[in-house]
Design a protein around this motif. Structure first.
Motif, PDB file in Angstrom:
ATOM      1  N   LEU A 142      41.738  36.987  36.604  1.00  0.00           N
ATOM      2  CA  LEU A 142      42.694  37.647  35.711  1.00  0.00           C
ATOM      3  C   LEU A 142      43.723  36.646  35.188  1.00  0.00           C
ATOM      4  O   LEU A 142      44.039  36.624  33.993  1.00  0.00           O
ATOM      5  N   THR A 143      44.251  35.822  36.088  1.00  0.00           N
ATOM      6  CA  THR A 143      45.223  34.812  35.661  1.00  0.00           C
ATOM      7  C   THR A 143      44.591  33.826  34.681  1.00  0.00           C
ATOM      8  O   THR A 143      45.199  33.452  33.678  1.00  0.00           O
ATOM      9  N   ARG A 170      35.002  42.129  35.641  1.00  0.00           N
ATOM     10  CA  ARG A 170      34.665  41.538  34.341  1.00  0.00           C
ATOM     11  C   ARG A 170      35.399  42.260  33.209  1.00  0.00           C
ATOM     12  O   ARG A 170      35.873  41.618  32.254  1.00  0.00           O
ATOM     13  N   LEU A 171      35.509  43.582  33.321  1.00  0.00           N
ATOM     14  CA  LEU A 171      36.222  44.337  32.287  1.00  0.00           C
ATOM     15  C   LEU A 171      37.698  43.961  32.264  1.00  0.00           C
ATOM     16  O   LEU A 171      38.269  43.710  31.192  1.00  0.00           O
ATOM     17  N   LEU A 172      38.321  43.905  33.434  1.00  0.00           N
ATOM     18  CA  LEU A 172      39.749  43.562  33.489  1.00  0.00           C
ATOM     19  C   LEU A 172      40.001  42.148  32.971  1.00  0.00           C
ATOM     20  O   LEU A 172      40.989  41.905  32.264  1.00  0.00           O
ATOM     21  N   ALA A 173      39.121  41.209  33.314  1.00  0.00           N
ATOM     22  CA  ALA A 173      39.274  39.845  32.797  1.00  0.00           C
ATOM     23  C   ALA A 173      39.186  39.849  31.276  1.00  0.00           C
ATOM     24  O   ALA A 173      39.949  39.147  30.594  1.00  0.00           O
ATOM     25  N   GLY A 174      38.279  40.654  30.724  1.00  0.00           N
ATOM     26  CA  GLY A 174      38.149  40.722  29.271  1.00  0.00           C
ATOM     27  C   GLY A 174      39.379  41.288  28.601  1.00  0.00           C
ATOM     28  O   GLY A 174      39.857  40.745  27.599  1.00  0.00           O
ATOM     29  N   ALA A 196      33.455  37.739  42.931  1.00  0.00           N
ATOM     30  CA  ALA A 196      34.308  38.705  42.240  1.00  0.00           C
ATOM     31  C   ALA A 196      33.671  39.184  40.945  1.00  0.00           C
ATOM     32  O   ALA A 196      33.765  40.360  40.582  1.00  0.00           O
ATOM     33  N   LEU A 197      33.000  38.290  40.234  1.00  0.00           N
ATOM     34  CA  LEU A 197      32.410  38.661  38.948  1.00  0.00           C
ATOM     35  C   LEU A 197      31.182  39.550  39.099  1.00  0.00           C
ATOM     36  O   LEU A 197      30.656  40.046  38.097  1.00  0.00           O
ATOM     37  N   THR A 233      46.733  45.567  40.615  1.00  0.00           N
ATOM     38  CA  THR A 233      46.550  46.615  41.614  1.00  0.00           C
ATOM     39  C   THR A 233      45.115  47.116  41.612  1.00  0.00           C
ATOM     40  O   THR A 233      44.499  47.315  42.658  1.00  0.00           O
ATOM     41  N   LEU A 234      44.557  47.307  40.430  1.00  0.00           N
ATOM     42  CA  LEU A 234      43.184  47.788  40.310  1.00  0.00           C
ATOM     43  C   LEU A 234      42.176  46.778  40.839  1.00  0.00           C
ATOM     44  O   LEU A 234      41.231  47.139  41.552  1.00  0.00           O
ATOM     45  N   VAL A 235      42.350  45.515  40.488  1.00  0.00           N
ATOM     46  CA  VAL A 235      41.316  44.535  40.836  1.00  0.00           C
ATOM     47  C   VAL A 235      41.191  44.370  42.340  1.00  0.00           C
ATOM     48  O   VAL A 235      40.118  44.088  42.858  1.00  0.00           O
TER      49      VAL A 235
END
Length: 445
Positions: free
Chosen positions: A359-360, A234-238, A227-228, A341-343
């Motif tokens: 994300l969680t 990576r942007l969404l996780a940040g 996934a990374l 939804t995006l990821v």
């Protein structure tokens, strides 16, 4: 001109209500155990805090132990998600809940035996690392189920809204339940309840094999899906670290503010209204047939979150703080729903659970760091200073999101176009090739 072959008319997006979603065949077979299994997620941190504060007499030690648990969960959770994608959810859940039960039992024994602090930290790390990633697995089941059924794009958006509202509900009920059991019996019993719910709910969820997505078995020579590897993930996780800082900063700062105001009992009410605002927004958000692209909606909701957080530090009393917290909470669920939804559109089928857990985990890591920084600011500058953590965290997240928003455009397959003539994501090797363009439409509006 609209309606011409060069400019095809864009059909209005379908609207899918929660009733239609919950009538999806097989949905309740995994939703009920999923709720029981994810409720402890919100009980563990407070349960650790109450137990170690009771046995060791130090808020500092207790808070650090809770933070260690959250960090371990944030770092190890995605690895659990990757294993679930590779070997199947059942194969991962059964040993995970067993390790969690043993870890919580060891923590209770060490705490009651007044063990050294390093022993407590090791046990809390193991307990956090072994929390089953039920929320991510439930979202992956929705993706697999709705893809197989050829569901309209709006149904996936509604499913993610339902999951986010469920998360919010557990974060309201979980701490209340943990505190009530600790007060009525003792803190150790609160953690025992947490472990029992994790085992019972986790095993019941794992037993529902018919709704579980098929494991992604790599063929010889195929590169390992990660996934990374996606810059968008990576942007969404940040940016979700910033969302986590809101939760962590609010929990500590609201507690300090109510104590300074001489009304410590109002802590649960103020935070509950904040979380209730998010729940309400999530319910309404999931009922709308959105036309705007998901990445545009994420920018809008995140900007509103920054605006909502920017007023908290200036509130002079509990009434105004409660109102400000309500408006801040209204932007939380839409941000989470849109991010999830995006990821889903940014990764291949063999990495979806892992992507959701990143994300969680980012939220949990942001919560832990936010709580620690807020505590330091409160000690040095007073209760209101802690509210600077949410606005700083989300402010940095918004700057990053605006600067790198192009990374959120899903990859496209050559020649694949959606209903409106825009590229649609088709994942190579996906067993749901025919359904992929439909579900990706959920992210395109």
């Amino acid at each position: 001109m609209p309606g011409t072959p060069e400019h095809p008319a864009e059909a209005a997006p379908a609207r899918v209500g929660y009733g239609a979603l919950l009538r999806t065949p097989g949905a309740w077979t995994f939703l009920t155990p999923a709720f029981a299994a994810r409720l402890p997620y919100a009980m563990l941190s407070l349960g650790i805090l109450l137990l170690i504060r009771d046995t060791h007499g130090s808020y500092g030690t207790a808070g650090t132990a809770a933070a260690v648990s959250a960090v371990a969960q944030a770092l190890i959770g995605p690895q659990t998600g990757r294993l679930a994608d590779r070997f199947g959810q059942t194969a991962v859940l059964v040993p995970t809940v067993a390790v969690h039960a043993v870890s919580v039992g060891a923590l209770i024994a060490l705490a009651l035996g007044h063990a050294p602090v390093w022993g407590l930290y090791l046990a809390t790390a193991a307990a956090g690392a072994s929390v089953p990633q039920i929320g991510a697995m439930a979202r992956t089941r929705w993706v697999a189920k709705l893809s197989a059924d050829g569901a309209p794009p709006a149904k996936l958006n509604t499913a993610f809204a339902f999951e986010s509202v469920t998360d919010e509900f557990t974060f309201v009920i979980g701490p209340v339940l943990a505190a009530a059991i600790a007060s009525a019996v003792n803190p150790a019993t609160g953690l025992i309840t947490e472990a029992a719910l994790t085992v019972a709910g986790g095993l019941a969820f794992a037993a529902q094999r018919r709704t579980a997505p098929a494991p992604h078995v790599p063929v010889p020579g195929e590169r390992r899906v990660s996934a990374l590897a996606s810059p968008g993930v990576r942007l969404l996780a940040g940016v979700f670290l910033g969302v986590g800082s809101v939760f962590g900063g609010m929990q500590v700062s609201v507690t300090a503010f109510t104590e300074a105001a001489g009304q410590p009992g109002a802590n649960g009410t103020v935070y509950g209204i904040f979380a209730g605002g998010s729940m309400l927004a999530g319910v309404l958000y999931g009922m709308v047939a959105w036309r705007r692209a998901a990445r545009h909606r994420l920018l809008a909701s995140y900007a509103l979150l920054v605006v909502g957080c920017s007023t908290l530090w200036a509130m002079p009393n509990l009434v105004s703080l409660t109102i400000a917290g309500l408006f801040c909470g209204l932007a939380i669920a839409p941000t989470l729903i849109t991010g999830y939804t995006l990821v889903e559109t940014l990764v291949e089928d063999g990495a979806k659970t892992e992507a959701f857990t990143w994300l969680t985990g980012a939220i949990g890591l942001g919560l832990a760091v936010g709580a620690m920084v807020a505590g330091q600011l409160i000690d040095g500058h007073g209760p209101s200073a802690g509210f600077l953590v949410p606005v700083a965290g989300t402010g940095l997240g918004l700057i990053t999101l605006v600067a790198l928003r192009g990374l959120l455009v899903p990859p496209v397959a050559a020649g694949a176009t959606g209903a409106a003539g825009t590229p649609s994501k088709v994942v190579a090797g996906s067993p749901e090739r025919s359904a992929a363009p439909q579900l990706v439409g959920a992210a395109k509006g």
